[in-house]
Design an enzyme around this catalytic site. Structure first.
Site, PDB file in Angstrom:
ATOM      1  CE  LYS A  99      -3.379   2.705   2.458  1.00 26.30           C
ATOM      2  NZ  LYS A  99      -3.905   3.088   3.777  1.00 26.30           N
ATOM      3  N   GLY A 160      -7.883   9.805   9.665  1.00 22.34           N
ATOM      4  CA  GLY A 160      -8.165   9.879  11.089  1.00 22.34           C
ATOM      5  C   GLY A 160      -9.268  10.830  11.492  1.00 22.34           C
ATOM      6  CB  ALA A 186      -8.183   8.122   4.582  1.00 15.57           C
ATOM      7  CB  THR A 209      -9.142   6.323  12.744  1.00 18.32           C
ATOM      8  OG1 THR A 209      -7.809   6.567  12.280  1.00 18.32           O
ATOM      9  CG2 THR A 209      -9.424   7.212  13.947  1.00 18.32           C
TER      10      THR A 209
END
Length: 263
Positions: A99, A160, A186, A209
């Site tokens: 990644k 996050g 994300a 997250t």
């Protein structure tokens, strides 16, 4: 496997990928992985000793027979750094999957499109299966497809933030234009965000997250798994069109008095 996710010729049952950062313990991570049934698990190369996974470490709870360990280049600021990290992972015995993450600006952690493209070109030529993390840029996504990356991974929102699919319109264009899997990565902070991405036609989502922040890690892992499946099923079923004006779901004339008219 009738609706398997296929990346670089390899098939996966689950369309939920899981990141391993921020978890309070290896046990919390293991509970999440078990509940989510994820098959692709990312690990930051800068935070893991690939040669000697210590007992109780992140690597110690990842079952390599169940999970593809996907190393990521998180923390790399240049193409050269990212390429070096990927080669270290391959030298340590991992499969040549990576990644690709390049985030030179530490405050917002937005991916660098120029260095990402440079690194991807080098890694693809060197035989790596490259999954690049990018801003939701349709032009860049197409360029990455053309040089041979296995997927593109546009962000839903900054890393996050748990803010959801703030780049929805751009991700929709990427899905329409590229012919490789699109993984929304994300910013997905709730199962409903994952479902929304899958309803748009994304091939998979990557979540970290939101899982690590949860009070009950296993329950949240299961919730994201179900939401990912539901969103995919809704996409395949075919969502109805949005309308600007109300439209009755049942006709309002012609049926109430049909029986009387016939007598």
């Amino acid at each position: 496997m009738n609706d398997a996710l296929t990346i670089a010729g390899r098939t996966f049952r689950s369309r939920l990928m899981v990141g391993t950062g921020k978890f309070p313990s290896a046990q919390a991570l293991k509970a999440t992985l078990d509940a989510s049934d994820a098959e692709i698990v990312t690990v930051a190369l800068r935070r893991a000793d690939l040669s000697k996974p210590a007992e109780g470490s992140i690597l110690s709870v990842i079952d390599r027979s169940r999970h593809l360990l996907l190393p990521n280049t998180s923390g790399a600021r240049t193409a050269d750094e990212a390429v070096r990290l990927a080669k270290l992972a391959r030298a340590a015995g991992l499969e040549p999957w990576v990644k690709l993450e390049l985030t030179p600006e530490p405050r917002h952690l937005l991916p660098d499109p120029i260095e990402t493209l440079r690194a991807a070109e080098t890694l693809v030529k060197d035989g790596f299966i490259v999954l690049p993390y990018i801003q939701a840029d349709p032009v860049l996504a197409k360029r990455l497809e053309e040089i041979g990356t296995a997927t593109v991974m546009p962000l839903g929102a900054p890393i996050g933030t748990n803010r959801g699919l703030r780049t929805r319109d751009l991700i929709k264009i990427i899905i329409e234009q590229v012919n490789i899997p699109v993984v929304v990565d994300a910013g997905l902070g709730a199962p409903s965000h994952a479902a929304e991405a899958m309803e748009l036609g994304a091939d998979a989502v990557l979540v970290n997250t939101a899982l690590a922040d949860a009070a009950d890690h296993a329950a949240m892992g299961r919730a994201f798994a179900l939401a990912t499946e539901a969103g995919r099923l809704a996409h395949l079923a075919g969502l109805g069109p949005e309308r600007t004006a109300p439209e009755a779901s049942s006709p309002l004339t012609g049926f109430l008095f049909r029986g009387e008219a016939s007598t």
